[in-house]
Design an enzyme around this catalytic site. Sequence first.
Site, PDB file in Angstrom:
ATOM      1  N   TRP A  48     -21.248 -39.461  26.250  1.00  0.00           N
ATOM      2  CA  TRP A  48     -22.058 -38.376  25.717  1.00  0.00           C
ATOM      3  C   TRP A  48     -22.046 -38.396  24.194  1.00  0.00           C
ATOM      4  CZ3 TRP A  48     -24.840 -34.015  27.239  1.00  0.00           C
ATOM      5  CH2 TRP A  48     -25.000 -33.039  26.258  1.00  0.00           C
ATOM      6  N   ASN A  50     -23.999 -35.952  20.878  1.00  0.00           N
ATOM      7  CA  ASN A  50     -25.046 -35.030  20.426  1.00  0.00           C
ATOM      8  C   ASN A  50     -25.182 -35.036  18.908  1.00  0.00           C
ATOM      9  OD1 ASN A  50     -22.670 -33.360  21.587  1.00  0.00           O
ATOM     10  ND2 ASN A  50     -23.593 -31.821  20.295  1.00  0.00           N
ATOM     11  N   ASP A  51     -25.070 -33.923  18.226  1.00  0.00           N
ATOM     12  CA  ASP A  51     -25.488 -33.823  16.826  1.00  0.00           C
ATOM     13  C   ASP A  51     -24.989 -34.963  15.923  1.00  0.00           C
ATOM     14  OD1 ASP A  51     -25.710 -31.381  18.111  1.00  0.00           O
ATOM     15  OD2 ASP A  51     -24.815 -30.213  16.514  1.00  0.00           O
ATOM     16  N   GLN A  69     -21.288 -35.987  17.221  1.00  0.00           N
ATOM     17  CA  GLN A  69     -20.599 -35.272  18.285  1.00  0.00           C
ATOM     18  C   GLN A  69     -20.482 -36.221  19.480  1.00  0.00           C
ATOM     19  OE1 GLN A  69     -19.806 -31.379  18.404  1.00  0.00           O
ATOM     20  NE2 GLN A  69     -19.222 -32.533  16.593  1.00  0.00           N
ATOM     21  N   ARG A 162     -21.042 -21.404  12.043  1.00  0.00           N
ATOM     22  CA  ARG A 162     -20.767 -22.775  12.476  1.00  0.00           C
ATOM     23  C   ARG A 162     -21.555 -23.755  11.601  1.00  0.00           C
ATOM     24  NH1 ARG A 162     -23.184 -22.384  18.379  1.00  0.00           N
ATOM     25  NH2 ARG A 162     -22.385 -24.499  18.540  1.00  0.00           N
ATOM     26  N   ASP A 163     -21.290 -25.046  11.817  1.00  0.00           N
ATOM     27  CA  ASP A 163     -22.115 -26.117  11.261  1.00  0.00           C
ATOM     28  C   ASP A 163     -22.252 -26.079   9.730  1.00  0.00           C
ATOM     29  OD1 ASP A 163     -22.472 -26.516  14.003  1.00  0.00           O
ATOM     30  OD2 ASP A 163     -24.448 -25.568  14.037  1.00  0.00           O
ATOM     31  N   GLU A 222     -28.518 -22.638  14.037  1.00  0.00           N
ATOM     32  CA  GLU A 222     -27.568 -23.752  14.158  1.00  0.00           C
ATOM     33  C   GLU A 222     -27.905 -24.805  13.103  1.00  0.00           C
ATOM     34  OE1 GLU A 222     -25.884 -24.036  18.518  1.00  0.00           O
ATOM     35  OE2 GLU A 222     -27.856 -24.946  18.417  1.00  0.00           O
TER      36      GLU A 222
END
Length: 467
Positions: A48, A50-51, A69, A162-163, A222
């Site tokens: 997996w 992601n970002d 990620q 976050r982020d 986000e």
Amino acid sequence: MKLQILSAFIAAHATHAVGVTGTLSDPRDFDADLNMPGFHFLPFPFDWQNDPNGPLYDPVHDKYHLFYQYQTPRLWGHAVSDDLVNWTQLPVAVGTDNWYDAGGVFSGSGTVLDDEDQSVVLTISSSDNREIFVAVPKDRSDPYLEEWVLPDSNPIYNTTARDPTEIFQTTDGRYRIADGTPEGSELWECSGCEGVDDIVEGRKWEKIGMLQNKVEGQGYWECPDFFPLLGDDADEDVWVSKFSNTGDHWYTGTYDEDTGVFTPFDTEDRMYDQNQQFYASKTFLDSRGGKERRILWGWLITMPEGSEWQGLQSVPRLVEGIDGTLLTTYPIPELEVLREEEGAAELENLVIGDEVKQLDFEGRMFDIEADVEVEGDGCGFRVLWDGADDYLDVIIDKGTTNVRMLVDSSVVETFFDGGRTSRTQFFSVGSKENQKIALIGDGEVCKFSSVKLWKMSPYEFDASKVQ
Ligand SMILES: *[C@@H]1O[C@H](CO)[C@@H](O)[C@H](O)[C@H]1NC(C)=O
Ligand SMILES: *[C@@H]1O[C@H](CO)[C@@H](O)[C@H](O)[C@H]1NC(C)=O
């Protein structure tokens, strides 16, 4: 949204078999996995992702770094490149070892500071949206920056956000970070800080206000991104503010350093990509050779059935100002080294009526450039076509004058009018026959004044450091 995707992923991977049959250093097997892209970055071991996180250019060692990620719970995967095309896989950079990252190391950014050592700092968020923490290279002289340490002073601040973005400076040298909240993006400043030691020290950071408030009706902001717009065709002092929620949305406007407020020129909804599955994108400043440009990566939310890899990074896109205050995103020119000269094709002045005109060119990984005049709503390309009922149609909007399309097995990124708009599409490749291409018309005039096609080679992938 992220949680739903995660459970789908777990369901799809209930029986997870590893079958690596590629070469020693490049583990990709494009015949075994027909959906496997060749020139979009995929981490190894396949898993997996992601970002995109903390992309950066390291001027000390002249290398590009991409973090992302990775796995569950989330870690920061890490790869390094000399040209943003070919990649060396490195071990996981940041894992879960501390109370504040126990649930996973979530998204953030990377900064190369303007100090003597050109210090590198990763700004990271915890999975509970409460702590912002940092990681620094264990050995700045290692060209790969392979090992990272989390200073004891972490977290650098506590908030409900976050982020974090990269650390950016005011003209008088103050360090700032923006992060994403349910109400928009907030701005933090390192109080009286003079260098990296102060920056990574907890309790020095203070919230100075909201950088930008969300528009009524928007969700959690986000992955905010905040940067000055570059390019010959950009007005001076234009800033870009972007957030992610149901796709990636950007504003341009002015930034008042004194108040710490960004004011958009307007609140029209503009997206980097028409597809909401282009998500959580992140830019970085590339200063190689003293020339500055902004490069963007986005997470492509694609979860092909039966593939060990899930989720993908877009190709790196150049972000440039146009018409003063707008922007384009377009594949970086470096990707053209993967074009194969052999078998390349060029066609001119094809007028397509109500028909499907198959071209004398086949491929699952290729690059197209076309100049077009389209008067109908159904002009376009039929790609990854098996010659029968299985294909992906890429439709060209009326009024478009040029198209650039990158077809990479299960993912197709198309750029219209030099990147004023773009559209990512996904496709599940049914068989090895899915290699044919056609031009399609809809009865109205679809004129393809010039079409150039190149097969693309996969990038060179060295995964030997993790095998
Ligand atoms: C990347 O790979 C391509 C294709 O094999 C090659 O032409 C190019 O020289 C490589 N770039 C670098 C920096 O090694
Ligand atoms: C953040 O909260 C933790 C846990 O409550 C605390 O130990 C830490 O000192 C706080 N950090 C800052 C910078 O306020």
